[in-house]
Design a protein around this motif. Structure first.
Motif, mmCIF file in Angstrom:
data_model
loop_
_atom_site.group_PDB
_atom_site.id
_atom_site.type_symbol
_atom_site.label_atom_id
_atom_site.label_comp_id
_atom_site.label_asym_id
_atom_site.label_seq_id
_atom_site.Cartn_x
_atom_site.Cartn_y
_atom_site.Cartn_z
ATOM 1 N N LEU A 1 -9.624 -4.857 33.106
ATOM 2 C CA LEU A 1 -9.393 -3.468 32.671
ATOM 3 C C LEU A 1 -10.704 -2.833 32.187
ATOM 4 N N ILE A 2 -11.578 -3.635 31.582
ATOM 5 C CA ILE A 2 -12.880 -3.097 31.146
ATOM 6 C C ILE A 2 -13.678 -2.644 32.375
ATOM 7 N N LEU A 3 -13.648 -3.443 33.458
ATOM 8 C CA LEU A 3 -14.369 -3.030 34.684
ATOM 9 C C LEU A 3 -13.673 -1.839 35.355
ATOM 10 N N SER A 4 -12.369 -1.704 35.154
ATOM 11 C CA SER A 4 -11.675 -0.503 35.651
ATOM 12 C C SER A 4 -12.168 0.718 34.878
ATOM 13 N N ALA A 5 -12.416 0.527 33.577
ATOM 14 C CA ALA A 5 -12.962 1.630 32.776
ATOM 15 C C ALA A 5 -14.385 1.979 33.242
ATOM 16 N N VAL A 6 -15.124 0.982 33.738
ATOM 17 C CA VAL A 6 -16.464 1.243 34.289
ATOM 18 C C VAL A 6 -16.331 2.157 35.520
ATOM 19 N N LEU A 7 -15.361 1.837 36.388
ATOM 20 C CA LEU A 7 -15.119 2.706 37.565
ATOM 21 C C LEU A 7 -14.742 4.103 37.094
ATOM 22 N N MET A 8 -13.939 4.166 36.035
ATOM 23 C CA MET A 8 -13.498 5.463 35.497
ATOM 24 C C MET A 8 -14.688 6.277 34.984
ATOM 25 N N LEU A 9 -15.577 5.627 34.240
ATOM 26 C CA LEU A 9 -16.731 6.355 33.690
ATOM 27 C C LEU A 9 -17.622 6.885 34.818
ATOM 28 N N ARG A 10 -17.783 6.079 35.881
ATOM 29 C CA ARG A 10 -18.598 6.543 37.030
ATOM 30 C C ARG A 10 -17.919 7.751 37.665
ATOM 31 N N HIS A 11 -16.592 7.685 37.805
ATOM 32 C CA HIS A 11 -15.848 8.806 38.383
ATOM 33 C C HIS A 11 -16.047 10.066 37.525
ATOM 34 N N MET A 12 -16.189 9.880 36.207
ATOM 35 C CA MET A 12 -16.362 11.018 35.297
ATOM 36 C C MET A 12 -17.817 11.468 35.223
ATOM 37 N N GLY A 13 -18.697 10.756 35.940
ATOM 38 C CA GLY A 13 -20.116 11.134 35.942
ATOM 39 C C GLY A 13 -20.908 10.502 34.810
ATOM 40 N N ARG B 1 -24.199 0.445 31.322
ATOM 41 C CA ARG B 1 -24.407 -0.341 30.087
ATOM 42 C C ARG B 1 -23.284 -1.348 29.890
ATOM 43 N N ILE B 2 -22.048 -0.883 30.087
ATOM 44 C CA ILE B 2 -20.896 -1.782 29.904
ATOM 45 C C ILE B 2 -20.919 -2.877 30.978
ATOM 46 N N GLU B 3 -21.166 -2.459 32.227
ATOM 47 C CA GLU B 3 -21.153 -3.426 33.338
ATOM 48 C C GLU B 3 -22.226 -4.499 33.129
ATOM 49 N N ARG B 4 -23.408 -4.057 32.723
ATOM 50 C CA ARG B 4 -24.498 -5.024 32.485
ATOM 51 C C ARG B 4 -24.113 -6.019 31.386
ATOM 52 N N ALA B 5 -23.479 -5.492 30.323
ATOM 53 C CA ALA B 5 -23.085 -6.365 29.203
ATOM 54 C C ALA B 5 -22.037 -7.390 29.666
#
Ligand code: NAI
Length: 333
Positions: A277-289, A296-300
């Motif tokens: 779900l955290i990586l889904s939030a990463v996709l979400m943040l990219r979608h939001m620009g 930062r989250i993905e790297r962590a």
């Protein structure tokens, strides 16, 4: 300030959602979470697993992050997930599967995207008993939906500088339905001469995926094949605890969720892996620009997994959901 609709969900949903909210907040992105309830508890209260309030909140905010929702098998209410996808017209399901350094699997070089048509096929819910002992389930395939998912897949490939699109089908048996799917994909492929186009029968696709997964890039398929093949791909990179997904609709409405379900066997025990779900939030943040916060989250997450010290049970460790969340936040500082 962004506003995101948050559906914590059933089973392990509330635990992994809470962990995800903490990680996203630690990235420094100001998000107002509008929490709404859907799923089996709501079903008992309101008689539907997806009250109108949920649909209206997502339409208003255009972005949702969703925990898993339970669906009874065989009998009972229609899937809340299918209802959400249908009512919001979230026609494209995008599931990346990329090898994660430090997570031991059979393959080291998987980097593919499964794009699944989300709105029709055998998920039309049109089933009836013809005579006792004989059931008919209708597979609906339309030109409109095939062209729409085909365009989406090729646009995705172009935007992400991907080299190949594979259309997965069973047109040797379902000559009309899957034949129409292929005919539409071929029409779209002509507009993208820089992208290689390939067609592959679904059973052969599965065999190829478990022997030489590195040959695949973007894959596009109807709903049922997509459901099955994307879980297979989750297995290639370390399992359901790590696999994220996006459901994208028209007019930029999008809902992000992990591929896994409610995991009733470990619910409420602080044992679930929140990374999917955290990586889904990463996709979400990219979608939001919000590219920087996403990276930062993905790297962590990747740094923590590569180190291999803190792992939940599904990855062979004994860390808790909270431990994973704390370790990711620490890596972000
Ligand atoms: P599941 O994904 O919930 O569980 C399968 C196995 O994987 C279980 O052993 C579980 O403990 C493990 N697992 C799943 N997620 C995990 C995580 N994050 N961390 C550690 N282990 C994890 O699939 P199942 O059992 O087939 O379905 C249970 C319920 O979930 C059903 O009601 C089903 O309808 C629903 N479901 C909902 C989905 C959604 O909301 N998108 C997707 C898939 C299933």
């Amino acid at each position: 300030m962004h506003t995101v609709t948050l559906i914590p969900g059933d089973g392990i949903g509330p635990e992994v959602s809470e962990a995800t909210v903490r990680v996203v907040e630690a990235s420094g992105i100001p998000i107002a979470w509008e929490r709404v309830e859907a799923g089996s508890e709501v079903m008992h209260k309101y008689g539907t697993p997806v009250p109108d309030e949920v649909i209206n909140a997502i339409i208003k905010n255009r972005i949702a992050l969703k925990g898993p929702l339970a669906t009874p098998i065989g009998t009972g209410f229609a899937s809340a997930n299918v209802t959400l996808r249908k009512r919001l017209n979230l026609f494209a399901n995008v599931r990346p599967a990329k090898t994660i350094p430090g997570v031991k699997t059979r393959f080291e070089n998987v980097d593919l995207i499964v794009i699944r048509e989300n709105s029709e096929d055998l998920y039309s819910g049109l089933e009836h008993i013809v005579v006792p002992g004989v059931v008919e389930s209708l597979k609906i395939i339309t030109e409109t939906a095939c062209l729409r998912i085909g365009r989406f897949a090729f646009e995705y490939a172009r935007r992400h500088e991907r080299k190949k699109v594979t259309a997965v089908h069973k047109a040797n048996i379902m000559k009309l339905a899957d034949g129409l799917f292929l005919e539409c994909l071929r029409r779209i492929a002509r507009d993208y001469p820089e992208i290689e186009y390939q067609e592959l029968i679904v059973d052969n696709t599965c065999m190829q995926l478990v022997t030489r997964p590195e040959q695949f890039d973007v894959m596009v398929m109807e709903n049922l094949y997509g459901d099955i093949v994307s879980d297979l791909c989750a297995g290639l990179i370390g399992g359901l605890g790590l696999t994220a997904s996006a459901n994208i609709g028209e007019g930029d409405v999008a809902m992000f969720e992990a591929v896994h379900g409610t995991a009733p066997d470990i619910a409420g025990q602080n044992k679930a892996n929140p990374i999917a779900l955290i990586l889904s939030a990463v996709l979400m943040l990219r979608h939001m620009g919000e590219m920087e916060a996403a990276s930062r989250i993905e790297r962590a997450v990747m740094a923590m997994l590569a180190e291999g010290k803190v792992r939940t049970r599904d990855l062979g460790g004994n860390a808790s959901t909270t431990d994973i969340c704390d370790a990711i936040i620490e890596k972000m500082h």
